[in-house]
Design an enzyme around this catalytic site. Sequence first.
Site, PDB file in Angstrom:
ATOM      1  N   ASP A 147      39.231  38.285  46.561  1.00 39.06           N
ATOM      2  CA  ASP A 147      39.844  40.344  46.911  1.00 39.06           C
ATOM      3  C   ASP A 147      41.168  39.610  46.344  1.00 39.06           C
ATOM      4  OD1 ASP A 147      40.514  43.342  47.886  1.00 39.06           O
ATOM      5  OD2 ASP A 147      42.138  42.105  48.563  1.00 39.06           O
ATOM      6  N   PHE A 175      40.645  45.731  47.247  1.00 36.37           N
ATOM      7  CA  PHE A 175      40.425  45.749  46.565  1.00 36.37           C
ATOM      8  C   PHE A 175      38.582  45.795  46.949  1.00 36.37           C
ATOM      9  CE2 PHE A 175      44.038  45.057  43.923  1.00 36.37           C
ATOM     10  CZ  PHE A 175      44.672  45.998  44.267  1.00 36.37           C
ATOM     11  N   ASP A 176      38.294  44.720  47.522  1.00 42.16           N
ATOM     12  CA  ASP A 176      36.937  44.590  47.658  1.00 42.16           C
ATOM     13  C   ASP A 176      36.509  46.021  48.482  1.00 42.16           C
ATOM     14  OD1 ASP A 176      35.969  41.964  47.625  1.00 42.16           O
ATOM     15  OD2 ASP A 176      37.238  41.548  48.953  1.00 42.16           O
ATOM     16  N   VAL A 177      37.225  46.977  49.085  1.00 43.76           N
ATOM     17  CA  VAL A 177      36.901  48.232  50.363  1.00 43.76           C
ATOM     18  C   VAL A 177      36.955  49.119  48.782  1.00 43.76           C
ATOM     19  CG1 VAL A 177      37.667  50.111  51.654  1.00 43.76           C
ATOM     20  CG2 VAL A 177      37.595  47.730  51.910  1.00 43.76           C
ATOM     21  N   GLY A 180      33.515  48.487  46.618  1.00 44.05           N
ATOM     22  CA  GLY A 180      32.672  48.891  47.303  1.00 44.05           C
ATOM     23  C   GLY A 180      32.082  50.875  47.188  1.00 44.05           C
TER      24      GLY A 180
END
Length: 394
Positions: A147, A175-177, A180
């Site tokens: 991220d 950006f990971d979230v 996801g």
Amino acid sequence: MTDDTAREGPPGPLSGVLVADFSRILAGPYATMLLSDLGADVIKVEGPKGDDTRSWTPPARGEESTYYLGVNRGKRSIALDLRDERDAAAGRELARRADVLIENFKPGGLARFGLDYDSVRAANPGIVYSSITGFGSGSGRDVPGYDLMVQAISGLMSLTGEPDGPPYRAGISVFDVMAGNHAAIGILAALRHRDATGDGQLVEVNLLSSALTGLVNHSSAYVAGETVPYRMGNAHPSVFPYEPLPTADNDLIVAAANDGQFRRLCEVLGTPEVADDPRFATNAGRTANRAELRPILVERLKRRGAVAWFELLVEAGVPSGPINTIDGGFAMAERFELDPVVVVGEGDHAVPTTRHPIRFSRTPVSYRLPPPGLDEHGAELRAWLSEPREDDRG
């Protein structure tokens, strides 16, 4: 805080969907946790040492990382060493039985185990196979995807911080979230297509693409307006006031994003004539003349504290809010009856966790299992995978 572990009700909207979760760290586990909350049966496949986030401490709850606990409720865990052929065979059998497989290895990283999309699809044509990468499956396939890297590469860090200061990362792996969430959306859309046609498909998500779409108005400024945005601290490039302003004690977010809200703000502050000033009557004027308007607002706001102004402004319909620490955020959610914390599990295994953000009127979210220990369900899952399925029996 409520205990939702024993709540009975109708099955979730994804009841009956089996998810083989070969992902780790954040984007993939976050997506599969959302699917589990909606009723899917999620089997978390971990390596012999477990998901990396199990060791990401502090903080911890007992022996477990709170990072791991935050994105892994509702799953069953099996530890498989895919370099061992027996374990790889169990992984392939799980993929053959699954409705959804999600993974975030480097592109092609599962091919040597027969767990790449083409191999899994050959045995299971209806599979919805979701692959999350950092930079896609093309020329960026070999670039690791973290991220923080994407916050830098995408341009987000160039927008975060004071104008004359260094760039900053966001306080979370934003950006990971986001990736996801995009993976979960893509999986749900592909499941609907499969239910209508019988065909599975590959659903690809990458962090950089999630980042660029997530930059929204800043991306549009560049793509449509040929303008490269820059750091403005907490100010908004297109709206004023839309930032923290000082009060008698703490800063207060004031977000008067249209002319009506600005007029009501001026009335609460006791300066209704400011809303009629030609310099400030429209958003374009307020934004262009923010240097003249800001001191006028600050002078009035200094007469009360942030919480007192918050109460008055919200009552008048002016968006505003105190700048809380996270405990204050949860307290505010409790005040608004959002019931933000649920307890999953029983006794020593009970874990407080953040409530799923979506509410359904007919098929409520459920919290069936606490985050699993490494290989907690390995024995039962190995036994199940070794048994023939009904449609395999002659």
